[in-house]
Motif scaffolding. Structure first.
Motif, PDB file in Angstrom:
ATOM      1  N   ALA A 113      10.895  42.051 177.464  1.00 10.84           N
ATOM      2  CA  ALA A 113      11.199  41.315 176.343  1.00 10.84           C
ATOM      3  C   ALA A 113      12.566  41.914 176.219  1.00 10.84           C
ATOM      4  O   ALA A 113      12.747  42.387 174.713  1.00 10.84           O
ATOM      5  CB  ALA A 113      10.314  41.283 174.984  1.00 10.84           C
ATOM      6  N   LEU A 114      13.581  41.858 177.010  1.00  9.55           N
ATOM      7  CA  LEU A 114      14.817  42.047 176.458  1.00  9.55           C
ATOM      8  C   LEU A 114      15.773  41.142 176.053  1.00  9.55           C
ATOM      9  O   LEU A 114      16.788  41.320 175.176  1.00  9.55           O
ATOM     10  CB  LEU A 114      15.576  42.686 177.963  1.00  9.55           C
ATOM     11  N   GLY A 115      15.717  40.041 176.742  1.00  8.23           N
ATOM     12  CA  GLY A 115      16.852  38.862 176.319  1.00  8.23           C
ATOM     13  C   GLY A 115      17.882  38.724 177.248  1.00  8.23           C
ATOM     14  O   GLY A 115      18.871  38.667 176.983  1.00  8.23           O
ATOM     15  N   LYS A 116      17.610  39.309 178.628  1.00 10.71           N
ATOM     16  CA  LYS A 116      18.762  39.622 179.623  1.00 10.71           C
ATOM     17  C   LYS A 116      18.310  38.693 180.771  1.00 10.71           C
ATOM     18  O   LYS A 116      17.343  39.145 181.682  1.00 10.71           O
ATOM     19  CB  LYS A 116      18.969  41.097 179.948  1.00 10.71           C
TER      20      LYS A 116
ATOM     21  N   ILE B  38       9.145  46.231 177.819  1.00 12.83           N
ATOM     22  CA  ILE B  38      10.842  46.500 177.976  1.00 12.83           C
ATOM     23  C   ILE B  38      11.098  45.994 176.485  1.00 12.83           C
ATOM     24  O   ILE B  38      10.945  44.738 176.352  1.00 12.83           O
ATOM     25  CB  ILE B  38      11.405  46.185 179.160  1.00 12.83           C
TER      26      ILE B  38
ATOM     27  N   TYR C 242      14.215  26.015 167.141  1.00 12.11           N
ATOM     28  CA  TYR C 242      12.491  26.613 166.938  1.00 12.11           C
ATOM     29  C   TYR C 242      12.013  25.948 165.606  1.00 12.11           C
ATOM     30  O   TYR C 242      11.178  25.491 165.548  1.00 12.11           O
ATOM     31  CB  TYR C 242      12.849  28.019 166.643  1.00 12.11           C
TER      32      TYR C 242
ATOM     33  N   VAL D 252       4.974  32.211 177.881  1.00 16.30           N
ATOM     34  CA  VAL D 252       4.722  32.707 176.371  1.00 16.30           C
ATOM     35  C   VAL D 252       4.958  31.868 175.387  1.00 16.30           C
ATOM     36  O   VAL D 252       4.394  31.510 174.478  1.00 16.30           O
ATOM     37  CB  VAL D 252       5.158  33.968 176.259  1.00 16.30           C
ATOM     38  N   GLY D 253       6.361  31.189 175.490  1.00 15.92           N
ATOM     39  CA  GLY D 253       6.948  30.166 174.666  1.00 15.92           C
ATOM     40  C   GLY D 253       6.034  29.198 174.238  1.00 15.92           C
ATOM     41  O   GLY D 253       5.693  29.179 172.865  1.00 15.92           O
TER      42      GLY D 253
ATOM     43  N   LEU E 100      14.542  53.447 184.072  1.00 19.92           N
ATOM     44  CA  LEU E 100      13.730  52.237 183.707  1.00 19.92           C
ATOM     45  C   LEU E 100      13.153  51.670 184.987  1.00 19.92           C
ATOM     46  O   LEU E 100      11.987  51.352 185.041  1.00 19.92           O
ATOM     47  CB  LEU E 100      14.765  51.266 183.229  1.00 19.92           C
TER      48      LEU E 100
ATOM     49  N   SER F 197      16.719  50.293 175.407  1.00 19.28           N
ATOM     50  CA  SER F 197      18.200  50.327 176.055  1.00 19.28           C
ATOM     51  C   SER F 197      18.500  51.931 176.492  1.00 19.28           C
ATOM     52  O   SER F 197      19.284  52.154 177.369  1.00 19.28           O
ATOM     53  CB  SER F 197      19.203  49.613 175.391  1.00 19.28           C
ATOM     54  N   ARG F 198      17.873  52.748 175.741  1.00 23.15           N
ATOM     55  CA  ARG F 198      18.150  54.136 175.896  1.00 23.15           C
ATOM     56  C   ARG F 198      17.307  54.771 176.694  1.00 23.15           C
ATOM     57  O   ARG F 198      17.177  55.994 177.170  1.00 23.15           O
ATOM     58  CB  ARG F 198      18.395  54.923 174.661  1.00 23.15           C
TER      59      ARG F 198
ATOM     60  N   ILE G 299      13.770  34.894 176.684  1.00 25.91           N
ATOM     61  CA  ILE G 299      14.376  33.592 176.914  1.00 25.91           C
ATOM     62  C   ILE G 299      15.884  33.446 176.866  1.00 25.91           C
ATOM     63  O   ILE G 299      16.483  34.137 175.810  1.00 25.91           O
ATOM     64  CB  ILE G 299      13.977  32.435 175.835  1.00 25.91           C
TER      65      ILE G 299
ATOM     66  N   ILE H  11       9.394  42.130 166.443  1.00 22.41           N
ATOM     67  CA  ILE H  11       8.621  40.702 166.654  1.00 22.41           C
ATOM     68  C   ILE H  11       7.938  40.944 167.725  1.00 22.41           C
ATOM     69  O   ILE H  11       6.580  40.325 167.985  1.00 22.41           O
ATOM     70  CB  ILE H  11       9.772  39.570 166.779  1.00 22.41           C
TER      71      ILE H  11
ATOM     72  N   PHE I  86      17.374  39.918 184.789  1.00 17.25           N
ATOM     73  CA  PHE I  86      17.511  41.449 184.834  1.00 17.25           C
ATOM     74  C   PHE I  86      16.727  42.102 185.554  1.00 17.25           C
ATOM     75  O   PHE I  86      16.999  42.890 186.441  1.00 17.25           O
ATOM     76  CB  PHE I  86      17.323  41.785 183.393  1.00 17.25           C
TER      77      PHE I  86
ATOM     78  N   ARG J 135      11.885  47.013 171.962  1.00 15.58           N
ATOM     79  CA  ARG J 135      10.926  47.662 171.051  1.00 15.58           C
ATOM     80  C   ARG J 135      11.139  47.066 169.515  1.00 15.58           C
ATOM     81  O   ARG J 135      11.322  47.568 168.669  1.00 15.58           O
ATOM     82  CB  ARG J 135      11.286  49.280 170.839  1.00 15.58           C
TER      83      ARG J 135
HETATM   84  P1  NAP Z   1      15.778  42.074 170.457  1.00 16.61           P
HETATM   85  O1  NAP Z   1      15.262  42.299 169.080  1.00 16.61           O
HETATM   86  O2  NAP Z   1      17.083  41.895 170.883  1.00 16.61           O
HETATM   87  O3  NAP Z   1      15.089  43.440 171.327  1.00 16.61           O
HETATM   88  C1  NAP Z   1      15.518  43.412 172.599  1.00 16.61           C
HETATM   89  C2  NAP Z   1      14.885  44.789 173.157  1.00 16.61           C
HETATM   90  O4  NAP Z   1      15.230  44.852 174.660  1.00 16.61           O
HETATM   91  C3  NAP Z   1      15.522  46.137 172.307  1.00 16.61           C
HETATM   92  O5  NAP Z   1      14.371  46.890 171.984  1.00 16.61           O
HETATM   93  C4  NAP Z   1      16.743  46.600 173.372  1.00 16.61           C
HETATM   94  O6  NAP Z   1      16.685  48.051 173.191  1.00 16.61           O
HETATM   95  C5  NAP Z   1      15.951  46.214 174.367  1.00 16.61           C
HETATM   96  N1  NAP Z   1      16.926  46.120 175.914  1.00 16.61           N
HETATM   97  C6  NAP Z   1      18.146  45.554 175.947  1.00 16.61           C
HETATM   98  N2  NAP Z   1      18.606  45.736 176.967  1.00 16.61           N
HETATM   99  C7  NAP Z   1      17.897  46.804 177.438  1.00 16.61           C
HETATM  100  C8  NAP Z   1      18.022  47.447 179.031  1.00 16.61           C
HETATM  101  N3  NAP Z   1      19.291  47.327 179.587  1.00 16.61           N
HETATM  102  N4  NAP Z   1      17.013  48.300 179.195  1.00 16.61           N
HETATM  103  C9  NAP Z   1      16.107  48.190 178.352  1.00 16.61           C
HETATM  104  N5  NAP Z   1      15.807  47.688 177.214  1.00 16.61           N
HETATM  105  C10 NAP Z   1      16.827  46.795 176.802  1.00 16.61           C
HETATM  106  O7  NAP Z   1      15.058  40.916 170.970  1.00 16.61           O
HETATM  107  P2  NAP Z   1      13.499  40.117 170.514  1.00 16.61           P
HETATM  108  O8  NAP Z   1      13.608  39.341 169.408  1.00 16.61           O
HETATM  109  O9  NAP Z   1      12.539  41.246 170.898  1.00 16.61           O
HETATM  110  O10 NAP Z   1      13.359  39.183 171.852  1.00 16.61           O
HETATM  111  C11 NAP Z   1      13.430  39.651 173.135  1.00 16.61           C
HETATM  112  C12 NAP Z   1      13.507  38.368 174.106  1.00 16.61           C
HETATM  113  O11 NAP Z   1      12.404  37.687 173.692  1.00 16.61           O
HETATM  114  C13 NAP Z   1      14.748  37.459 173.865  1.00 16.61           C
HETATM  115  O12 NAP Z   1      15.097  36.830 175.011  1.00 16.61           O
HETATM  116  C14 NAP Z   1      13.898  36.279 172.645  1.00 16.61           C
HETATM  117  O13 NAP Z   1      14.417  34.922 172.962  1.00 16.61           O
HETATM  118  C15 NAP Z   1      12.581  36.349 173.597  1.00 16.61           C
HETATM  119  N6  NAP Z   1      11.622  35.858 172.803  1.00 16.61           N
HETATM  120  C16 NAP Z   1      10.616  34.968 173.338  1.00 16.61           C
HETATM  121  C17 NAP Z   1       9.537  34.555 172.522  1.00 16.61           C
HETATM  122  C18 NAP Z   1       8.590  33.624 173.146  1.00 16.61           C
HETATM  123  O14 NAP Z   1       8.177  32.878 172.366  1.00 16.61           O
HETATM  124  N7  NAP Z   1       8.564  33.425 174.218  1.00 16.61           N
HETATM  125  C19 NAP Z   1       9.440  35.274 171.325  1.00 16.61           C
HETATM  126  C20 NAP Z   1      10.347  36.052 170.550  1.00 16.61           C
HETATM  127  C21 NAP Z   1      11.326  36.521 171.470  1.00 16.61           C
HETATM  128  P3  NAP Z   1      17.284  48.724 171.989  1.00 16.61           P
HETATM  129  O15 NAP Z   1      16.014  48.853 170.956  1.00 16.61           O
HETATM  130  O16 NAP Z   1      17.410  50.090 172.383  1.00 16.61           O
HETATM  131  O17 NAP Z   1      18.430  48.073 171.321  1.00 16.61           O
END
Ligand code: NAP
Length: 288
Positions: A209-212, A163, A47, A266-267, A196, A191-192, A232, A168, A215, A165
């Motif tokens: 925006a989960l990072g899974k 999806i 990055y 989005v990236g 869903l 996640s809670r 991603i 960022i 999914f 919270r």
């Molecule tokens: P993060 O801080 O890890 O947040 C992930 C969120 O997803 C949390 O709120 C988490 O809930 C929720 N989550 C996880 N598992 C879940 C499930 N099974 N069901 C429902 N909700 C669930 O991640 P982030 O920084 O926001 O980034 C998220 C994704 O976006 C990543 O893949 C990151 O690489 C990507 N991203 C992309 C860009 C871009 O420019 N395209 C920029 C930033 C991030 P809890 O709060 O309860 O843990």
């Protein structure tokens, strides 16, 4: 099915930014971005390299300040930020996340002067998101909304389900979608969250925006919905790494009205939103 193409939109947006940067340079100010890096994470290194390369291509001055993740102290990083805050040749400061566990990321975000806070993580700038308009907005939510606006996806009265919270993506995005210029009805899941699937099925616009990886499939998507996939992830396919989003694209593509791809959604827009914020902070500091 419409592809929300972030790569081509980013190319268009780049031209606009180039003009703005050149206008600033003509007036005697070259925007300057300072990046603080205190982790040894491979993804962060990529990055940061992308940010530095983009700056170079746009004739923006960029400087990387690297810290040893093990020996860095809270004091070291706050001291560096204090110096950059008062340096009039520095127009933008960002600290690449994640920070080592022993560093308080909230304190670091709060230390960056709001007028140089290109990531928009300082609590003052985040608080400004409650207002209808602000000069600075966090880059990823700004990129998501730019993509939706570009493809004229009307959000008024639409049910938007986010999806995630995080500070960022999910939380600031919710505030921005609630603004009167968007008028969306917003639900934020995490996640809670219970049910869903049902919540996602009610979404006119779904923003995961989960990072899974992969999914979400067709069981989560309402027919003719708009999907902006923020996630991603890297997965192993055979002997190669593949980048993919939170949505299983092939399983939902015939169901949706519009969808963004990963990579290519989005990236590519996000980095340009960062430079857009830098242009804004440079103007704030140079135009009295
Ligand atoms: P993060 O801080 O890890 O947040 C992930 C969120 O997803 C949390 O709120 C988490 O809930 C929720 N989550 C996880 N598992 C879940 C499930 N099974 N069901 C429902 N909700 C669930 O991640 P982030 O920084 O926001 O980034 C998220 C994704 O976006 C990543 O893949 C990151 O690489 C990507 N991203 C992309 C860009 C871009 O420019 N395209 C920029 C930033 C991030 P809890 O709060 O309860 O843990």
């Amino acid at each position: 099915m419409l592809i929300l193409d972030g790569t081509s939109l980013a190319a268009k947006f780049k031209g606009k930014i180039e003009d703005e940067v050149n206008a600033l340079i003509k007036k005697g100010t070259t925007p300057s971005l300072h990046i603080l890096l205190a982790n040894a994470d491979d993804a962060s290194a990529i990055y940061v390299r992308n940010k530095l390369n983009t700056c170079e291509k746009l004739s923006i001055r960029a400087k990387l300040h690297k810290f040893n993740p093990e020996s860095i102290t809270q004091e070291d990083i706050l001291q560096k930020i204090s110096l950059l805050n008062v340096d009039e040749n520095v127009h933008g400061i960002l600290c690449q996340l994640p920070l080592p566990k022993h560093i308080n990321a909230d304190m670091v975000a709060a230390a960056i002067a709001p007028k140089k806070d290109v990531d928009c993580f300082n609590p003052f700038n985040i608080g400004q998101l409650f207002n209808e308009e602000t000069l600075l907005e966090p880059c990823t939510p700004k990129a998501i909304i730019a993509l939706l606006h570009h493809y004229q996806i009307d959000l008024t009265g639409k049910r938007v389900v986010i999806i995630g919270r995080s500070k960022i993506v999910g939380k600031p995005l919710a505030l921005m979608l609630l603004r009167k210029q968007n008028n969306a009805t917003v639900t934020v899941c995490h996640s809670r969250s219970k049910n869903l699937k049902e919540i996602c099925l009610s979404a006119d616009v779904l923003i995961p925006a989960l990072g899974k990886a992969n999914f979400l499939n067709e069981d989560y998507i309402k027919p003719e919905a708009v999907v902006v996939d923020v996630g991603i992830s890297k997965i192993r396919v055979g002997d190669k790494n593949k980048t993919c989003g939170d949505v299983d694209f092939n399983r939902v593509k015939d169901l949706v009205f519009a969808i963004s791809k990963v990579p290519g959604g989005v990236g590519p827009m996000t980095i340009h939103m960062l430079i857009d914020n830098l242009v804004k902070t440079t103007k704030m500091q140079t135009q009295k």
